[in-house]
Design a protein around this motif. Structure first.
Motif, mmCIF file in Angstrom:
data_model
loop_
_atom_site.group_PDB
_atom_site.id
_atom_site.type_symbol
_atom_site.label_atom_id
_atom_site.label_comp_id
_atom_site.label_asym_id
_atom_site.label_seq_id
_atom_site.Cartn_x
_atom_site.Cartn_y
_atom_site.Cartn_z
ATOM 1 N N LEU A 1 0.918 -1.208 0.061
ATOM 2 C CA LEU A 1 0.046 0.166 -0.082
ATOM 3 C C LEU A 1 1.015 1.320 -0.053
ATOM 4 N N VAL A 2 0.455 2.386 -0.702
ATOM 5 C CA VAL A 2 1.191 3.525 -0.589
ATOM 6 C C VAL A 2 0.234 4.548 -0.126
ATOM 7 N N LEU A 3 0.535 5.286 1.224
ATOM 8 C CA LEU A 3 -0.194 6.421 1.711
ATOM 9 C C LEU A 3 0.529 7.573 1.463
ATOM 10 N N ASP A 4 -0.275 8.325 0.805
ATOM 11 C CA ASP A 4 0.303 9.609 0.039
ATOM 12 C C ASP A 4 0.146 10.962 0.819
ATOM 13 N N LEU A 5 1.268 11.124 1.720
ATOM 14 C CA LEU A 5 0.932 12.263 2.569
ATOM 15 C C LEU A 5 1.507 13.406 1.980
ATOM 16 N N GLN A 6 2.142 13.585 0.726
ATOM 17 C CA GLN A 6 2.413 14.870 0.042
ATOM 18 C C GLN A 6 1.236 15.432 -0.504
ATOM 19 N N HIS A 7 0.294 14.729 -0.979
ATOM 20 C CA HIS A 7 -0.869 15.340 -1.680
ATOM 21 C C HIS A 7 -2.334 14.718 -0.919
ATOM 22 N N GLY A 8 -2.077 13.707 -0.297
ATOM 23 C CA GLY A 8 -3.197 13.077 0.700
ATOM 24 C C GLY A 8 -3.796 13.978 1.863
ATOM 25 N N LEU A 9 -4.723 13.394 2.215
ATOM 26 C CA LEU A 9 -5.562 14.046 3.393
ATOM 27 C C LEU A 9 -4.974 13.318 4.888
ATOM 28 N N TRP A 10 -3.985 12.591 4.930
ATOM 29 C CA TRP A 10 -3.509 12.126 6.385
ATOM 30 C C TRP A 10 -3.068 13.062 7.204
ATOM 31 N N ASP A 11 -3.263 13.029 8.458
ATOM 32 C CA ASP A 11 -2.459 13.527 9.478
ATOM 33 C C ASP A 11 -1.715 12.526 10.206
ATOM 34 N N ARG A 12 -1.143 13.101 11.411
ATOM 35 C CA ARG A 12 -0.211 12.170 12.045
ATOM 36 C C ARG A 12 -1.034 10.852 12.663
ATOM 37 N N MET A 13 -2.216 11.140 13.468
ATOM 38 C CA MET A 13 -2.791 10.212 14.127
ATOM 39 C C MET A 13 -3.489 9.131 13.056
ATOM 40 N N GLN A 14 -3.997 9.685 12.135
ATOM 41 C CA GLN A 14 -4.697 8.667 11.073
ATOM 42 C C GLN A 14 -3.426 7.779 10.272
ATOM 43 N N LEU A 15 -2.287 8.558 9.983
ATOM 44 C CA LEU A 15 -1.091 7.829 9.651
ATOM 45 C C LEU A 15 -0.846 6.525 10.569
ATOM 46 N N GLU A 16 -0.543 7.092 12.013
ATOM 47 C CA GLU A 16 -0.315 5.853 12.724
ATOM 48 C C GLU A 16 -1.422 4.600 12.860
ATOM 49 N N ALA A 17 -2.781 4.998 12.686
ATOM 50 C CA ALA A 17 -3.879 4.258 12.787
ATOM 51 C C ALA A 17 -3.852 3.351 11.368
ATOM 52 N N ALA A 18 -3.400 3.913 10.339
ATOM 53 C CA ALA A 18 -3.555 3.340 9.074
ATOM 54 C C ALA A 18 -2.372 2.277 8.898
ATOM 55 N N VAL A 19 -1.297 2.789 9.483
ATOM 56 C CA VAL A 19 0.045 1.599 9.396
ATOM 57 C C VAL A 19 -0.334 0.482 10.215
ATOM 58 N N GLY A 20 -0.998 0.868 11.335
ATOM 59 C CA GLY A 20 -1.248 -0.198 12.211
ATOM 60 C C GLY A 20 -2.268 -1.179 11.753
ATOM 61 N N ALA A 21 -3.350 -0.525 11.142
ATOM 62 C CA ALA A 21 -4.363 -1.274 10.296
ATOM 63 C C ALA A 21 -4.004 -2.280 9.186
ATOM 64 N N ALA A 22 -2.835 -1.867 8.565
ATOM 65 C CA ALA A 22 -2.628 -2.531 7.450
ATOM 66 C C ALA A 22 -1.215 -3.292 7.532
ATOM 67 N N SER A 23 -0.442 -2.846 8.427
ATOM 68 C CA SER A 23 0.919 -3.494 8.351
ATOM 69 C C SER A 23 1.182 -4.795 8.617
ATOM 70 N N GLY A 24 0.230 -5.415 9.472
ATOM 71 C CA GLY A 24 0.253 -6.930 9.909
ATOM 72 C C GLY A 24 0.039 -7.500 8.774
ATOM 73 N N ARG A 25 -0.345 -7.126 7.631
ATOM 74 C CA ARG A 25 -0.464 -8.004 6.442
ATOM 75 C C ARG A 25 0.146 -7.737 5.250
ATOM 76 N N VAL A 26 0.341 -6.358 4.951
ATOM 77 C CA VAL A 26 0.940 -5.755 3.682
ATOM 78 C C VAL A 26 1.748 -4.773 4.194
ATOM 79 N N PRO A 27 2.924 -4.884 3.289
ATOM 80 C CA PRO A 27 4.092 -3.687 3.443
ATOM 81 C C PRO A 27 3.373 -2.246 3.138
ATOM 82 N N VAL A 28 3.812 -1.212 4.001
ATOM 83 C CA VAL A 28 3.332 0.277 3.845
ATOM 84 C C VAL A 28 4.187 1.051 3.415
ATOM 85 N N ILE A 29 4.042 1.585 2.102
ATOM 86 C CA ILE A 29 5.224 2.621 1.799
ATOM 87 C C ILE A 29 4.471 4.016 1.911
#
Length: 247
Positions: free
Chosen positions: A40-68
């Protein structure tokens, strides 16, 4: 490493399909991870992610899929922001020179290999030894998306510590001042050739699954099979057309 590393896939020969996420939705990250893409790619350059959302998203995904994480910028703070959240890889934007590439690599590594500061909630969970082990698994990707980056691609690709190159086709078109397919394709082929010469995987931003499949056939190791903005937009448009188109 707390979460899956991207490096084994980069060392292999199989295509790595990516789902690109910009809307800042943690539930969408879970849906995307359920599809089991290569990463998965989380786009922090142009996306809507804030710091807490990023932490939650990595936690939700990274047990199964590498996160870029596509960082907001090429800075120590932005790169640490991504890696402290537990990202397997950072994709550093607007790399146009050897100095840009070296700065990205240094910011992504702990001493003595770089200048990354120790910290972050997830890296500290398991202690210093685990942090150093995770550091060896961090993959540094460089976004080549300007004319300057294309012109200096040979020197950029030679920088020690770079794990892969990735072409940002939209920004490259803006930088060139044209979306002419033949012009952009020549630039992309140059990056792909240089990446192969230096033994680096090369990725490219593609808008949909058919384009991703063609990119793999042309020798790219990474491409984008889906992105959340287009998937949601098209889903709504298709549903409304089916419901109301014949009325």
């Amino acid at each position: 490493m707390l979460f899956p590393s991207l490096k084994p896939a980069l060392r292999g020969n199989q295509p790595l399909d990516l789902i690109w996420l910009a809307l800042g939705s943690v539930p969408l990250v879970e849906f995307a991870a359920h599809a089991k893409p290569g990463a998965l790619v989380l786009d922090l350059q142009h996306g809507l992610w804030d710091r807490m959302q990023l932490e939650a998203a990595v936690g939700a995904a990274s047990g199964r899929v590498p996160v870029i994480v596509r960082c907001a910028e090429n800075s120590h703070a932005a790169i640490a922001h991504a890696l402290d959240a537990g990202a397997a890889s950072v994709l550093v934007p607007l790399v146009e020179s050897v100095d840009d590439a070296r700065r990205a690599v240094s910011a992504g590594r702990y001493p003595p290999f770089g200048s990354r500061s120790a910290g972050g909630v997830r890296p500290l969970l398991a202690g210093v030894d685990a942090m150093l082990a995770a550091d060896r698994e961090v993959a540094i990707g460089l976004l080549i998306e300007t004319v300057q980056g294309i012109e200096r691609i040979d020197e950029i690709a030679a920088v020690s510590g770079v794990d892969y190159l990735f072409i940002g086709t939209g920004d490259l078109s803006l930088s060139r001042g044209t979306a002419d397919a033949e012009v952009i394709e020549r630039d992309c082929e140059r990056v792909l050739h240089v990446a192969r010469t230096h033994g680096l995987p090369c990725g490219i931003f593609t808008g949909e699954a058919g384009a991703a499949r063609r990119a793999f056939a042309n020798g790219y190791r990474m491409s984008v099979s889906a992105n959340d903005i287009d998937m949601v937009k098209q889903g709504f448009l298709t549903a409304r057309e089916r419901a109301c188109g014949a009325l």
